[in-house]
Design an enzyme around this catalytic site. Structure first.
Site, PDB file in Angstrom:
ATOM      1  N   LEU A  88       0.836  -1.191   0.000  1.00 20.87           N
ATOM      2  CA  LEU A  88       0.000   0.000   0.000  1.00 20.87           C
ATOM      3  C   LEU A  88       0.876   1.247   0.000  1.00 20.87           C
ATOM      4  O   LEU A  88       1.803   1.360   0.801  1.00 20.87           O
ATOM      5  CB  LEU A  88      -0.886   0.022   1.247  1.00 20.87           C
ATOM      6  CG  LEU A  88      -1.834  -1.166   1.402  1.00 20.87           C
ATOM      7  CD1 LEU A  88      -1.893  -1.621   2.840  1.00 20.87           C
ATOM      8  CD2 LEU A  88      -3.219  -0.800   0.911  1.00 20.87           C
ATOM      9  N   ASP A  89       0.587   2.165  -0.905  1.00 24.87           N
ATOM     10  CA  ASP A  89       1.260   3.448  -0.918  1.00 24.87           C
ATOM     11  C   ASP A  89       0.744   4.245   0.283  1.00 24.87           C
ATOM     12  O   ASP A  89      -0.375   4.034   0.726  1.00 24.87           O
ATOM     13  CB  ASP A  89       0.908   4.142  -2.242  1.00 24.87           C
ATOM     14  CG  ASP A  89       1.233   5.611  -2.232  1.00 24.87           C
ATOM     15  OD1 ASP A  89       2.404   5.931  -2.010  1.00 24.87           O
ATOM     16  OD2 ASP A  89       0.315   6.424  -2.436  1.00 24.87           O
ATOM     17  N   LYS A  90       1.577   5.126   0.822  1.00 33.68           N
ATOM     18  CA  LYS A  90       1.128   5.860   2.012  1.00 33.68           C
ATOM     19  C   LYS A  90       0.236   7.061   1.657  1.00 33.68           C
ATOM     20  O   LYS A  90      -0.967   7.030   1.911  1.00 33.68           O
ATOM     21  CB  LYS A  90       2.325   6.341   2.838  1.00 33.68           C
ATOM     22  CG  LYS A  90       1.895   7.139   4.072  1.00 33.68           C
ATOM     23  CD  LYS A  90       3.077   7.582   4.902  1.00 33.68           C
ATOM     24  CE  LYS A  90       3.806   8.789   4.343  1.00 33.68           C
ATOM     25  NZ  LYS A  90       3.051  10.047   4.481  1.00 33.68           N
TER      26      LYS A  90
END
Ligand code: ADP
Ligand code: MG
Length: 378
Positions: A63-65
């Site tokens: 997951l990208d932040k």
């Protein structure tokens, strides 16, 4: 085999009717059409069949932040400056550069600056993805970005700014430094909120047997704070945009099947490199183009929903094919032996196709959230 021509004709006809591959032909498209319709209602846009196939064996979800686990709507928290400049000056110059950028950091800075001077745009704007941005304001080159970027550009970092940066990052803020004329002169702290749906979504991913990983270009301290709030324990921080794709490729080379969830321009290559790419709908065009599934609901719970829907669809397709195949396997010998009247064969074929369509339609009952996957055979 010594029977009359009429009998042979009838048996031949029955074989042709049974072998007509209606159910086989319908098995995949019928399930896909229903899944796409159901997905659209839940805000999940399925771009292709490979996405479904890929979803089956996913074991890791990266997951990208910013903009994925967090809302991506950053707000300015605090500014600190060196002795000889004031906050408005730092903010004004940073905004002059950032007005040309679409990054969430840039949006926070320009919103906070309002109409602080200088009001215009910097000349020669350049975005340095994952690092910051630069531009020339009134003949002076201004750099806004990570401490490392300013250091690499040969700017001196006053120790008090470095210390404030570290402290803010511990608290989960994203910090950028602003510098010109060989020195960093100000630091700006921004806060982004973790999506309220993130902890639930991460727990659901775990329940599906998936390993969540947080991947970001931001600093390790900030990333740790966000990961803790979302319930993720694996964090990969300070990754340049090219590094994001390389990280995904590395995982795949190590034998993992990886889903990547992202929103930004810098996530495009990583989404394309992943086994399954999921773009958050509020994201950039680059992310949306590179992804296999597009998530149009502004809630992270849609990620496990999308993976479950894709899995359920794939299971339905497999059952449809299995049924159609078994039916042909059993009925063709019967027809060839002359044991099936062509009329009965025709009725059986219709039933078989109806079964496949009916089985596919059960995907319409797929529900978001509660873990209600279509489970039983019907
Ligand atoms: P993420 O991986 O969390 O989506 P990015 O890779 O886009 O983050 O950016 C990583 C870091 O680079 C940001 O936290 C910020 O410090 C810096 N950065 C990126 N773009 C800009 C910009 N336009 N202005 C200032 N800083 C930026
Ligand atoms: Mg992002």
């Amino acid at each position: 085999a010594g029977r009359p021509a009429g009998f042979a004709f009838s048996a031949g006809l029955a074989v042709l009717i049974i072998a007509c591959p209606c159910a086989l032909g319908l098995a995949t498209p019928a399930a896909l059409v229903v899944a796409c319709g159901r997905g659209a209602r839940l805000g999940i846009f399925i771009k292709g069949c490979e996405a479904l196939e890929a979803s089956r064996s996913i074991d890791t979800v990266v997951l990208d932040k910013t903009g994925t686990v967090t809302t991506g709507r950053m707000t300015l928290r605090e500014i600190t400056t060196v002795a000889d400049v004031d906050e408005q000056q730092v903010l004004g110059l940073a905004a002059a550069v950032e007005r040309a950028s679409e990054h969430p950091v840039a949006a926070a800075i320009t919103a906070a600056a309002g109409d602080a001077e200088p009001a215009g745009l910097a000349d020669g704007f350049r975005a340095l993805p994952g690092l910051g941005a630069r531009g020339v304001v009134d003949g002076v080159e201004v750099i806004v970005g990570r401490e490392r970027l300013l250091r690499d550009q040969g700017l001196e970092i006053p120790p008090e700014l470095g210390a404030r940066r570290a402290a803010w990052e511990e608290a989960g803020c994203t910090v950028v430094l602003v510098g010109w004329d060989g020195r960093a002169r100000g630091a700006i702290a921004m806060a982004d909120t973790v999506r309220p749906s993130a902890p639930g979504a991460v727990a659901e991913l775990r329940r599906l047997g998936l390993r969540p990983v947080l991947l970001t270009g931001d600093s390790p301290a900030t990333a740790q704070a966000v990961a803790a709030a979302a319930g993720i324990d694996e964090v990969v921080a300070e990754v340049q945009p090219a590094g994001k794709a390389a990280y995904i490729t590395g995982l795949r080379d190590a034998g993992h099947r990886v889903a990547m969830v992202g929103d930004g321009v810098n996530d495009g290559p990583a989404l394309a490199a992943a086994t399954l790419g999921l773009a958050v709908g509020s994201g950039t065009d680059v992310a949306i183009t590179a992804a296999d599934l597009i998530l149009l609901r502004d809630d992270l719970g849609i990620v496990p929903d999308a993976i479950r829907l894709a899995r359920a669809t794939f299971t339905t397709i497999r059952r449809n094919l299995g049924w159609a195949f078994c039916y042909n396997l059993a009925a063709i010998p019967l027809a060839a032996a002359g044991l099936l009247n062509p009329l009965i064969a025709a009725a059986m074929m219709t039933l078989s196709s109806t079964f496949v369509v009916g089985n596919s339609l059960r995907l319409r009952r797929f529900r978001a959230g509660a873990g209600a996957v279509v489970e039983s055979d019907g």
